[in-house]
Every structure is written in structure tokens, then in C-alpha cells.
Design a protein around this motif. Structure first.
Motif, PDB file in Angstrom:
ATOM      1  N   GLU A   4       0.865  -1.243  -0.078  1.00  0.00           N
ATOM      2  CA  GLU A   4      -0.159  -0.010  -0.075  1.00  0.00           C
ATOM      3  C   GLU A   4       0.750   1.168  -0.067  1.00  0.00           C
ATOM      4  OE1 GLU A   4      -0.450  -2.488   2.057  1.00  0.00           O
ATOM      5  OE2 GLU A   4      -2.457  -3.186   1.260  1.00  0.00           O
ATOM      6  N   GLU A   5       1.906   1.209   0.794  1.00  0.00           N
ATOM      7  CA  GLU A   5       2.766   2.536   0.777  1.00  0.00           C
ATOM      8  C   GLU A   5       3.572   2.365  -0.419  1.00  0.00           C
ATOM      9  OE1 GLU A   5       3.603   2.313   5.429  1.00  0.00           O
ATOM     10  OE2 GLU A   5       4.901   0.928   4.129  1.00  0.00           O
ATOM     11  N   MET A   6       4.045   1.234  -1.356  1.00  0.00           N
ATOM     12  CA  MET A   6       4.612   1.519  -2.533  1.00  0.00           C
ATOM     13  C   MET A   6       3.686   2.206  -3.492  1.00  0.00           C
ATOM     14  SD  MET A   6       7.006  -1.910  -2.585  1.00  0.00           S
ATOM     15  CE  MET A   6       7.580  -1.885  -3.931  1.00  0.00           C
ATOM     16  N   LEU A   7       2.409   1.646  -3.413  1.00  0.00           N
ATOM     17  CA  LEU A   7       1.544   2.337  -4.362  1.00  0.00           C
ATOM     18  C   LEU A   7       1.188   3.802  -4.090  1.00  0.00           C
ATOM     19  CD1 LEU A   7      -1.411  -0.204  -4.297  1.00  0.00           C
ATOM     20  CD2 LEU A   7      -0.537   0.605  -6.152  1.00  0.00           C
ATOM     21  N   ALA A   8       1.366   4.129  -2.814  1.00  0.00           N
ATOM     22  CA  ALA A   8       1.074   5.764  -2.689  1.00  0.00           C
ATOM     23  C   ALA A   8       2.386   6.256  -3.070  1.00  0.00           C
ATOM     24  CB  ALA A   8       0.683   5.753  -1.151  1.00  0.00           C
ATOM     25  N   LEU A   9       3.378   5.774  -3.165  1.00  0.00           N
ATOM     26  CA  LEU A   9       4.690   6.628  -3.644  1.00  0.00           C
ATOM     27  C   LEU A   9       4.450   6.509  -4.997  1.00  0.00           C
ATOM     28  CD1 LEU A   9       7.645   7.616  -3.320  1.00  0.00           C
ATOM     29  CD2 LEU A   9       8.332   5.490  -2.816  1.00  0.00           C
ATOM     30  N   ALA A  10       4.139   5.286  -5.385  1.00  0.00           N
ATOM     31  CA  ALA A  10       3.924   5.359  -7.086  1.00  0.00           C
ATOM     32  C   ALA A  10       3.030   6.401  -7.667  1.00  0.00           C
ATOM     33  CB  ALA A  10       3.485   4.057  -7.743  1.00  0.00           C
ATOM     34  N   ARG A  11       2.002   6.447  -6.951  1.00  0.00           N
ATOM     35  CA  ARG A  11       0.859   7.485  -7.457  1.00  0.00           C
ATOM     36  C   ARG A  11       1.398   9.069  -7.242  1.00  0.00           C
ATOM     37  NH1 ARG A  11      -3.258   3.468  -4.438  1.00  0.00           N
ATOM     38  NH2 ARG A  11      -4.164   2.495  -6.311  1.00  0.00           N
ATOM     39  N   PHE A  27       3.013   9.487 -17.213  1.00  0.00           N
ATOM     40  CA  PHE A  27       1.770   8.572 -17.567  1.00  0.00           C
ATOM     41  C   PHE A  27       1.822   7.425 -16.707  1.00  0.00           C
ATOM     42  CE2 PHE A  27       1.930  11.640 -20.942  1.00  0.00           C
ATOM     43  CZ  PHE A  27       0.643  12.460 -20.906  1.00  0.00           C
ATOM     44  N   VAL A  28       3.019   6.851 -16.616  1.00  0.00           N
ATOM     45  CA  VAL A  28       2.969   5.623 -15.848  1.00  0.00           C
ATOM     46  C   VAL A  28       4.196   5.803 -14.746  1.00  0.00           C
ATOM     47  CG1 VAL A  28       3.857   3.051 -15.951  1.00  0.00           C
ATOM     48  CG2 VAL A  28       2.392   4.405 -17.816  1.00  0.00           C
ATOM     49  N   SER A  29       4.109   5.227 -13.645  1.00  0.00           N
ATOM     50  CA  SER A  29       5.194   5.363 -12.488  1.00  0.00           C
ATOM     51  C   SER A  29       5.270   4.137 -11.955  1.00  0.00           C
ATOM     52  CB  SER A  29       4.445   6.426 -11.579  1.00  0.00           C
ATOM     53  OG  SER A  29       5.178   6.510 -10.284  1.00  0.00           O
ATOM     54  N   ALA A  30       6.636   3.867 -11.375  1.00  0.00           N
ATOM     55  CA  ALA A  30       7.051   2.685 -11.162  1.00  0.00           C
ATOM     56  C   ALA A  30       7.810   2.846  -9.567  1.00  0.00           C
ATOM     57  CB  ALA A  30       7.804   1.657 -11.560  1.00  0.00           C
ATOM     58  N   ALA A  55       8.385   3.095 -17.109  1.00  0.00           N
ATOM     59  CA  ALA A  55       8.864   3.669 -15.630  1.00  0.00           C
ATOM     60  C   ALA A  55       9.608   2.682 -15.100  1.00  0.00           C
ATOM     61  CB  ALA A  55       7.353   3.828 -15.133  1.00  0.00           C
ATOM     62  N   GLU A  56       9.166   1.431 -15.316  1.00  0.00           N
ATOM     63  CA  GLU A  56       9.760   0.076 -14.629  1.00  0.00           C
ATOM     64  C   GLU A  56      11.514   0.056 -14.940  1.00  0.00           C
ATOM     65  OE1 GLU A  56       7.244  -0.205 -16.474  1.00  0.00           O
ATOM     66  OE2 GLU A  56       6.216  -2.024 -16.001  1.00  0.00           O
ATOM     67  N   ARG A  57      11.625   0.522 -16.269  1.00  0.00           N
ATOM     68  CA  ARG A  57      13.092   0.465 -16.556  1.00  0.00           C
ATOM     69  C   ARG A  57      13.887   1.677 -16.051  1.00  0.00           C
ATOM     70  NH1 ARG A  57      12.633  -0.485 -22.999  1.00  0.00           N
ATOM     71  NH2 ARG A  57      10.576  -0.528 -22.270  1.00  0.00           N
ATOM     72  N   CYS A  76       3.836  -0.879 -10.051  1.00  0.00           N
ATOM     73  CA  CYS A  76       3.886  -0.023 -11.400  1.00  0.00           C
ATOM     74  C   CYS A  76       2.443   0.376 -11.484  1.00  0.00           C
ATOM     75  CB  CYS A  76       4.137  -0.749 -12.584  1.00  0.00           C
ATOM     76  SG  CYS A  76       4.297   0.366 -13.874  1.00  0.00           S
ATOM     77  N   VAL A  77       2.128   2.083 -11.725  1.00  0.00           N
ATOM     78  CA  VAL A  77       0.629   2.391 -11.871  1.00  0.00           C
ATOM     79  C   VAL A  77       0.572   3.201 -13.163  1.00  0.00           C
ATOM     80  CG1 VAL A  77       0.059   2.512  -9.490  1.00  0.00           C
ATOM     81  CG2 VAL A  77       1.100   4.449 -10.254  1.00  0.00           C
ATOM     82  N   GLY A  78      -0.507   2.943 -13.921  1.00  0.00           N
ATOM     83  CA  GLY A  78      -1.059   3.866 -14.902  1.00  0.00           C
ATOM     84  C   GLY A  78      -1.514   5.201 -14.356  1.00  0.00           C
ATOM     85  N   GLU A  79      -1.768   5.891 -15.588  1.00  0.00           N
ATOM     86  CA  GLU A  79      -2.386   7.301 -15.418  1.00  0.00           C
ATOM     87  C   GLU A  79      -3.580   7.125 -14.353  1.00  0.00           C
ATOM     88  OE1 GLU A  79      -3.418  11.089 -18.110  1.00  0.00           O
ATOM     89  OE2 GLU A  79      -3.213   9.171 -19.023  1.00  0.00           O
ATOM     90  N   ASP A  80      -4.212   5.998 -14.365  1.00  0.00           N
ATOM     91  CA  ASP A  80      -5.629   6.148 -13.409  1.00  0.00           C
ATOM     92  C   ASP A  80      -5.085   5.658 -12.094  1.00  0.00           C
ATOM     93  OD1 ASP A  80      -5.115   3.379 -14.055  1.00  0.00           O
ATOM     94  OD2 ASP A  80      -6.920   2.796 -14.624  1.00  0.00           O
ATOM     95  N   GLY A  81      -4.024   5.519 -11.756  1.00  0.00           N
ATOM     96  CA  GLY A  81      -3.454   5.202 -10.417  1.00  0.00           C
ATOM     97  C   GLY A  81      -3.778   3.331 -10.164  1.00  0.00           C
ATOM     98  N   GLN A  82      -3.976   2.843 -11.144  1.00  0.00           N
ATOM     99  CA  GLN A  82      -4.213   1.235 -10.827  1.00  0.00           C
ATOM    100  C   GLN A  82      -2.947   0.600 -11.396  1.00  0.00           C
ATOM    101  OE1 GLN A  82      -7.071   0.199  -9.153  1.00  0.00           O
ATOM    102  NE2 GLN A  82      -7.200   2.330  -8.989  1.00  0.00           N
ATOM    103  N   PRO A  83      -2.451  -0.527 -10.414  1.00  0.00           N
ATOM    104  CA  PRO A  83      -1.673  -1.244 -11.007  1.00  0.00           C
ATOM    105  C   PRO A  83      -1.642  -1.760 -12.465  1.00  0.00           C
ATOM    106  CG  PRO A  83      -2.549  -1.957  -8.948  1.00  0.00           C
ATOM    107  CD  PRO A  83      -3.510  -1.003  -9.531  1.00  0.00           C
ATOM    108  N   MET A  84      -0.365  -1.897 -12.878  1.00  0.00           N
ATOM    109  CA  MET A  84       0.055  -2.400 -14.143  1.00  0.00           C
ATOM    110  C   MET A  84       0.886  -3.319 -14.080  1.00  0.00           C
ATOM    111  SD  MET A  84       0.432   0.941 -16.398  1.00  0.00           S
ATOM    112  CE  MET A  84       0.590   0.253 -17.976  1.00  0.00           C
ATOM    113  N   THR A  85       0.724  -4.353 -15.126  1.00  0.00           N
ATOM    114  CA  THR A  85       1.860  -5.257 -15.324  1.00  0.00           C
ATOM    115  C   THR A  85       2.986  -4.956 -16.307  1.00  0.00           C
ATOM    116  OG1 THR A  85       0.648  -6.326 -16.796  1.00  0.00           O
ATOM    117  CG2 THR A  85       0.038  -7.326 -14.634  1.00  0.00           C
TER     118      THR A  85
END
Ligand SMILES: [Zn+2]
Length: 137
Positions: A4-11, A27-30, A55-57, A76-85
């Protein structure tokens, strides 16, 4: 750091914007947790002519700059803040940084919280089938 903390940081690093006609980013953050316990962030960079990277690279490059190649976890999250693979390039890139990264965990969904290992995204890496490839002698 929890997922959850990693998600908040990515967002918090999302910052989608164009920097002119030929460059946009954010637009994407990791967030990557390295095996050293440090956290590395990165956003996507999209440049004209197909240049740029995910973002991952971006985050992984900062990790390598810091002397670490092994990844424990990635969010990794997309522009909508949701996890991306991860895309295919990132899967391959991360596995080539270190064979240990086959065990790296990716956050796949937030609710329910679900993770997947890189080895599940890339079950038959070419290195396994061609163990001498890359050796020049
Ligand atoms: Zn990618």
C-alpha cells in the motif's frame, strides 16, 4: 514499506504532461524495492521516433546506478493510479539484470492484493534454452 505504501509512492510520482511536440512523460510510475532494501522510482518517458522507455526500466536504471541489480518487489501504476503489469521489454530487461529477478514480485491488483513473480510472466526465458548464448568464446 508495504504494498500500500509502495502504491502511494508510485501514485505520488505520476505527473502526466507533454514537454513539447516530441516528448511526454509521467503517465506511468513505478517503484522498485531493490534487494538492498532501498526504493527506486521512475516514470515513463515517451519521445518522438519511438524513443523513450517504461517507468519500470527508468526505476531499474536508477537502481543499477546505485550498484544494485536484484529486485525484490515492483509496483507500477498507470495514469488512473491502478496497478499495471510489466510489458515484454521490461520483463526481459529485469531478468537480464540478474537471474535473481525471476523471483521478483509484481503487484498485479490492489483489491484483492495479488502479486505475481517475474518467472510467471516469463516462464521460458531464452537463456535457459541457450545457456552458451552471450559467451563470446
Ligand atoms: Zn515496460
Amino acid at each position: 514499506m508495504t504494498y500500500e505504501e509502495m502504491l502511494a509512492l508510485a501514485r505520488s510520482k505520476l505527473n502526466p504532461r507533454a514537454y513539447g511536440r516530441f516528448f511526454s512523460a509521467g503517465f506511468v510510475s513505478a517503484v522498485i524495492e531493490g534487494a538492498n532494501g532501498k526504493y527506486y522510482t521512475g516514470v515513463n518517458l515517451d519521445l518522438a521516433c519511438g524513443l523513450g522507455f517504461c517507468a519500470e526500466r527508468n526505476a531499474a536504471s536508477t537502481m543499477v546506478t546505485d550498484g544494485e541489480t536484484a529486485v525484490r518487489r515492483i509496483v507500477c501504476v498507470g495514469e488512473d493510479g491502478q496497478p499495471m503489469t510489466p510489458c515484454g521489454c521490461c520483463r526481459e530487461f529485469l531478468l537480464q539484470l540478474s537471474p535473481e529477478n525471476a523471483a521478483a514480485e509484481f503487484l498485479v491488483s490492489e483489491r484483492p492484493l495479488r502479486v505475481k513473480r517475474l518467472s510467471e510472466f516469463l516462464p521460458d526465458p531464452w537463456q535457459k534454452e541457450n545457456p552458451t548464448d552471450g559467451a563470446n568464446s
